[in-house]
Scaffold this motif. Structure first.
Motif, PDB file in Angstrom:
ATOM      1  N   GLU A 206      -5.718  17.177  13.809  1.00 49.17           N
ATOM      2  CA  GLU A 206      -5.298  17.211  14.813  1.00 49.17           C
ATOM      3  C   GLU A 206      -3.969  16.446  14.665  1.00 49.17           C
ATOM      4  O   GLU A 206      -3.816  15.350  14.090  1.00 49.17           O
ATOM      5  CB  GLU A 206      -6.248  16.653  16.248  1.00 49.17           C
ATOM      6  CG  GLU A 206      -6.614  14.581  16.056  1.00 49.17           C
ATOM      7  CD  GLU A 206      -7.168  15.005  17.035  1.00 49.17           C
ATOM      8  OE1 GLU A 206      -6.739  14.937  18.153  1.00 49.17           O
ATOM      9  OE2 GLU A 206      -8.094  13.935  17.026  1.00 49.17           O
ATOM     10  N   TYR A 207      -2.909  16.227  16.215  1.00 51.33           N
ATOM     11  CA  TYR A 207      -2.491  15.403  16.294  1.00 51.33           C
ATOM     12  C   TYR A 207      -2.344  14.846  17.771  1.00 51.33           C
ATOM     13  O   TYR A 207      -2.287  15.645  18.810  1.00 51.33           O
ATOM     14  CB  TYR A 207      -0.696  15.720  16.374  1.00 51.33           C
ATOM     15  CG  TYR A 207       0.307  15.239  16.109  1.00 51.33           C
ATOM     16  CD1 TYR A 207       0.660  13.930  15.961  1.00 51.33           C
ATOM     17  CD2 TYR A 207       1.603  16.209  15.503  1.00 51.33           C
ATOM     18  CE1 TYR A 207       1.555  13.043  16.073  1.00 51.33           C
ATOM     19  CE2 TYR A 207       3.311  14.899  15.546  1.00 51.33           C
ATOM     20  CZ  TYR A 207       2.789  13.207  15.534  1.00 51.33           C
ATOM     21  OH  TYR A 207       3.819  13.477  15.672  1.00 51.33           O
ATOM     22  N   LYS A 208      -2.896  13.583  17.816  1.00 49.08           N
ATOM     23  CA  LYS A 208      -3.139  12.627  19.356  1.00 49.08           C
ATOM     24  C   LYS A 208      -1.532  13.481  20.158  1.00 49.08           C
ATOM     25  O   LYS A 208      -1.056  13.186  19.327  1.00 49.08           O
ATOM     26  CB  LYS A 208      -3.846  11.788  19.388  1.00 49.08           C
ATOM     27  CG  LYS A 208      -4.821  11.499  18.294  1.00 49.08           C
ATOM     28  CD  LYS A 208      -5.687  10.758  19.168  1.00 49.08           C
ATOM     29  CE  LYS A 208      -6.934  10.927  18.254  1.00 49.08           C
ATOM     30  NZ  LYS A 208      -7.712  10.226  17.289  1.00 49.08           N
ATOM     31  N   PRO A 209      -1.965  12.977  21.845  1.00 51.54           N
ATOM     32  CA  PRO A 209      -1.019  13.085  22.852  1.00 51.54           C
ATOM     33  C   PRO A 209       0.119  11.825  22.330  1.00 51.54           C
ATOM     34  O   PRO A 209      -0.286  11.252  22.340  1.00 51.54           O
ATOM     35  CB  PRO A 209      -1.393  12.673  23.938  1.00 51.54           C
ATOM     36  CG  PRO A 209      -2.616  13.735  23.604  1.00 51.54           C
ATOM     37  CD  PRO A 209      -3.083  13.240  22.385  1.00 51.54           C
ATOM     38  N   HIS A 210       1.397  12.358  22.558  1.00 48.90           N
ATOM     39  CA  HIS A 210       2.010  11.754  22.396  1.00 48.90           C
ATOM     40  C   HIS A 210       3.251  12.100  22.408  1.00 48.90           C
ATOM     41  O   HIS A 210       3.574  12.880  22.835  1.00 48.90           O
ATOM     42  CB  HIS A 210       2.859  11.645  20.482  1.00 48.90           C
ATOM     43  CG  HIS A 210       2.942  12.727  20.011  1.00 48.90           C
ATOM     44  ND1 HIS A 210       2.358  13.580  19.777  1.00 48.90           N
ATOM     45  CD2 HIS A 210       4.413  13.220  19.284  1.00 48.90           C
ATOM     46  CE1 HIS A 210       2.607  14.635  18.633  1.00 48.90           C
ATOM     47  NE2 HIS A 210       3.969  14.769  19.444  1.00 48.90           N
ATOM     48  N   TYR A 211       5.009  11.484  22.743  1.00 48.72           N
ATOM     49  CA  TYR A 211       5.880  11.675  23.138  1.00 48.72           C
ATOM     50  C   TYR A 211       6.326  11.751  22.142  1.00 48.72           C
ATOM     51  O   TYR A 211       6.849  11.388  21.365  1.00 48.72           O
ATOM     52  CB  TYR A 211       6.645  11.058  24.409  1.00 48.72           C
ATOM     53  CG  TYR A 211       5.722  10.311  25.645  1.00 48.72           C
ATOM     54  CD1 TYR A 211       5.832  11.161  26.598  1.00 48.72           C
ATOM     55  CD2 TYR A 211       4.899   9.753  25.372  1.00 48.72           C
ATOM     56  CE1 TYR A 211       5.625  11.067  28.029  1.00 48.72           C
ATOM     57  CE2 TYR A 211       4.923   9.472  26.775  1.00 48.72           C
ATOM     58  CZ  TYR A 211       4.433   9.641  28.106  1.00 48.72           C
ATOM     59  OH  TYR A 211       4.026  10.381  29.153  1.00 48.72           O
ATOM     60  N   ASP A 212       7.774  12.317  21.989  1.00 48.69           N
ATOM     61  CA  ASP A 212       8.518  13.037  20.633  1.00 48.69           C
ATOM     62  C   ASP A 212      10.153  12.007  21.236  1.00 48.69           C
ATOM     63  O   ASP A 212      10.737  11.503  19.658  1.00 48.69           O
ATOM     64  CB  ASP A 212       8.831  14.314  20.455  1.00 48.69           C
ATOM     65  CG  ASP A 212       8.189  15.189  19.930  1.00 48.69           C
ATOM     66  OD1 ASP A 212       6.839  14.919  19.472  1.00 48.69           O
ATOM     67  OD2 ASP A 212       8.129  16.361  19.754  1.00 48.69           O
ATOM     68  N   TYR A 213      10.678  11.765  21.953  1.00 49.05           N
ATOM     69  CA  TYR A 213      11.415  11.179  21.947  1.00 49.05           C
ATOM     70  C   TYR A 213      11.183   9.158  21.304  1.00 49.05           C
ATOM     71  O   TYR A 213       9.762   8.920  20.931  1.00 49.05           O
ATOM     72  CB  TYR A 213      12.145  10.877  23.686  1.00 49.05           C
ATOM     73  CG  TYR A 213      10.975  10.322  24.335  1.00 49.05           C
ATOM     74  CD1 TYR A 213      10.312   8.686  24.139  1.00 49.05           C
ATOM     75  CD2 TYR A 213      10.762  11.446  25.126  1.00 49.05           C
ATOM     76  CE1 TYR A 213      10.095   8.280  25.330  1.00 49.05           C
ATOM     77  CE2 TYR A 213       9.526  10.930  26.328  1.00 49.05           C
ATOM     78  CZ  TYR A 213       9.475   9.363  26.427  1.00 49.05           C
ATOM     79  OH  TYR A 213       8.405   8.856  27.062  1.00 49.05           O
ATOM     80  N   LEU A 279       4.537  14.727  27.887  1.00 46.18           N
ATOM     81  CA  LEU A 279       2.968  14.047  26.759  1.00 46.18           C
ATOM     82  C   LEU A 279       2.902  15.112  26.482  1.00 46.18           C
ATOM     83  O   LEU A 279       2.535  16.176  26.995  1.00 46.18           O
ATOM     84  CB  LEU A 279       2.818  13.142  27.533  1.00 46.18           C
ATOM     85  CG  LEU A 279       1.134  12.602  26.755  1.00 46.18           C
ATOM     86  CD1 LEU A 279       1.925  11.524  25.945  1.00 46.18           C
ATOM     87  CD2 LEU A 279       0.255  12.252  27.921  1.00 46.18           C
ATOM     88  N   HIS A 280       2.368  15.401  24.987  1.00 48.22           N
ATOM     89  CA  HIS A 280       2.206  16.783  24.160  1.00 48.22           C
ATOM     90  C   HIS A 280       1.120  16.683  23.294  1.00 48.22           C
ATOM     91  O   HIS A 280       1.511  15.019  22.096  1.00 48.22           O
ATOM     92  CB  HIS A 280       2.665  17.439  24.193  1.00 48.22           C
ATOM     93  CG  HIS A 280       3.908  16.834  23.117  1.00 48.22           C
ATOM     94  ND1 HIS A 280       4.800  16.022  22.901  1.00 48.22           N
ATOM     95  CD2 HIS A 280       4.124  17.388  21.433  1.00 48.22           C
ATOM     96  CE1 HIS A 280       5.905  15.725  22.194  1.00 48.22           C
ATOM     97  NE2 HIS A 280       5.121  16.292  20.867  1.00 48.22           N
ATOM     98  N   GLY A 281       0.813  17.583  22.343  1.00 47.75           N
ATOM     99  CA  GLY A 281      -0.161  16.798  21.299  1.00 47.75           C
ATOM    100  C   GLY A 281      -0.319  18.593  20.846  1.00 47.75           C
ATOM    101  O   GLY A 281      -0.869  19.614  21.524  1.00 47.75           O
TER     102      GLY A 281
HETATM  103 ZN    ZN Z   1       4.955  16.284  18.736  1.00 49.52          ZN
END
Ligand code: ZN
Ligand code: PD2
Length: 303
Positions: A206-213, A279-281
Motif C-alpha cells: 500500500e501507499y499510506k495517505p500523504h500529500y504529493d507537494y 490527501l490521498h493514498g
Molecule cells: Zn501520491
C-alpha cells in the motif's frame, strides 16, 4: 433623462418583482448616465437625489442604482486583455465534454470534482502501452524510495511498500509519446514534468495517505524545489486491473478511484497546503498485483 413618476413607492428590500421592474427601467441611456456619474465621483445618494428631482419614485430609483452600480463595479473588476496563464495543470473541461483530445488519442472524462480538483479519465493509455511500460520497467524495479523531507535526499519508507523505478523524460519513443499526450491533456509543458515513475504493488502492499507537494515547513524542501519548483499536480495511470483492492483513495473527499487498466486519476494543488484537500493514498492490494505509472508536474522546467 426620462422621468418615471408612474411607479408605486416602496421602501423594503427589492422583491423579485421589484428587481424585474428595475431591470426593465434600466435603458442603455440610463446605464451610461449612472456609469458617467460614478466615474465623475458622484456618490449613490447624490445620484438618488438627481433621479428623485427628475421625478423617479425612491424605491425604483434605489433598485435601479443598486443594480447598475453593481454591474459597473463588476465590469471594472473584470481583467482586460488576454486571460492569465493557468497556475496549475488543468484539462479543458469548461463545457463538460464526454471526451478530451490528447493529440494522438481521445480520453473519456469519467468523473470531475472541483474541490479537491480531481478528474478521472478513461482510456488514456492503450492496453499495449500499459504492457510495454510494465515490460520496460520490470528489469529496473527496486524497493520504492520516498523523498527524505529532512535532507532533500531519498529513503526507504514503511508507508510505501511497493517497488518502483523512474524512466528518464523522453528516454524512448513510447515514453516521449505518453509524455506529449499528458502535456496536451493537462495543458502543461513536457519540460515541467518529472520522469515517469512506475510502481508495482504486491498483495498487502500500500501507499499510506500523504500529500504529493513538498511541505514548506520541512528543512529539506528548499533543496528539493530548487529543481523545478513545487509539485502542482499528479497523474496516476493504471497499467493493470488488480483483482481486489488497490484503489487510489482521497480520505477527505471520501472518493475511491478503482484502478482499471488504461484509466488515470488526475489531481492538482495550487498551494502546498492541506486546504487543497488532496490527501490521498494507495489502499492495500487484496488480491492480484497493481501497476501504476505516475507523472508529477512541477511549477517550472524540471532539469
Ligand atoms: Zn501520491
Ligand atoms: O498507487 C496509488 O494509487 C497512489 C496513491 C497515492 C500513487 C501515489 N500516491 C503516487 O504515486 O503519488
Amino acid at each position: 433623462m426620462a422621468s418615471r413618476s408612474d411607479q408605486r413607492p416602496h421602501t423594503t428590500a427589492a422583491s423579485p418583482q421589484r428587481s424585474r421592474a428595475a431591470r426593465q427601467a434600466i435603458t442603455p441611456e440610463l446605464r451610461r448616465w449612472i456609469s458617467a456619474q460614478a466615474q465623475a465621483g458622484h456618490t449613490a445618494p447624490v445620484m438618488l437625489q438627481s433621479l428623485r428631482d427628475a421625478g423617479w419614485n425612491e424605491a425604483l430609483a434605489t433598485d435601479v442604482l443598486q443594480i447598475t452600480l453593481q454591474e459597473h463595479l463588476d465590469a471594472m473588476a473584470t481583467p482586460k486583455g488576454p486571460p492569465a496563464a493557468p497556475r496549475v495543470p488543468e484539462p479543458r473541461l469548461h463545457d463538460s465534454p464526454a471526451v478530451v483530445d490528447c493529440g494522438d488519442r481521445t480520453a473519456q472524462v469519467l468523473l470531475t470534482m472541483a474541490q479537491p480538483r480531481i478528474v478521472v479519465f478513461g482510456n488514456l493509455l492503450s492496453p499495449e502501452e500499459c504492457d510495454a511500460l510494465i515490460a520496460g520497467a520490470t528489469p529496473r524495479m527496486a524497493r520504492s524510495l520516498t523523498v527524505a523531507t529532512q535532507t532533500g535526499g531519498e529513503e526507504v519508507n514503511d508507508d510505501r511498500t511497493s517497488d518502483g523505478m523512474f524512466f528518464q523524460r523522453g528516454e524512448s519513443p513510447l515514453i516521449a509519446r505518453i509524455e506529449a499526450r499528458i502535456a496536451r491533456l493537462l495543458h502543461w509543458p513536457v519540460e515541467n514534468g518529472e520522469g515517469l515513475q512506475v510502481l508495482h504493488y504486491r498483495p498487502g502492499a500500500e501507499y499510506k495517505p500523504h500529500y504529493d507537494y513538498f511541505d514548506p515547513g520541512e528543512p529539506g524542501t528548499p533543496t528539493i524545489v530548487r529543481r523545478g519548483g513545487q509539485r502542482l499536480g499528479t497523474l496516476v495511470m493504471y497499467l493493470n486491473t488488480p483483482e481486489k483492492g488497490g484503489a487510489t483513495i482521497f480520505p477527505e473527499a471520501q472518493i475511491e478511484v478503482a484502478p482499471q487498466r488504461g484509466n488515470a486519476v488526475f489531481f492538482s494543488y495550487a498551494r502546498p497546503d492541506p486546504s487543497t484537500r488532496t490527501l490521498h493514498g494507495g489502499a492495500p492490494v487484496i488480491a492480484g498485483d497493481k501497476w501504476i505509472a505516475t507523472k508529477w508536474l512541477r511549477e517550472r522546467e524540471f532539469k
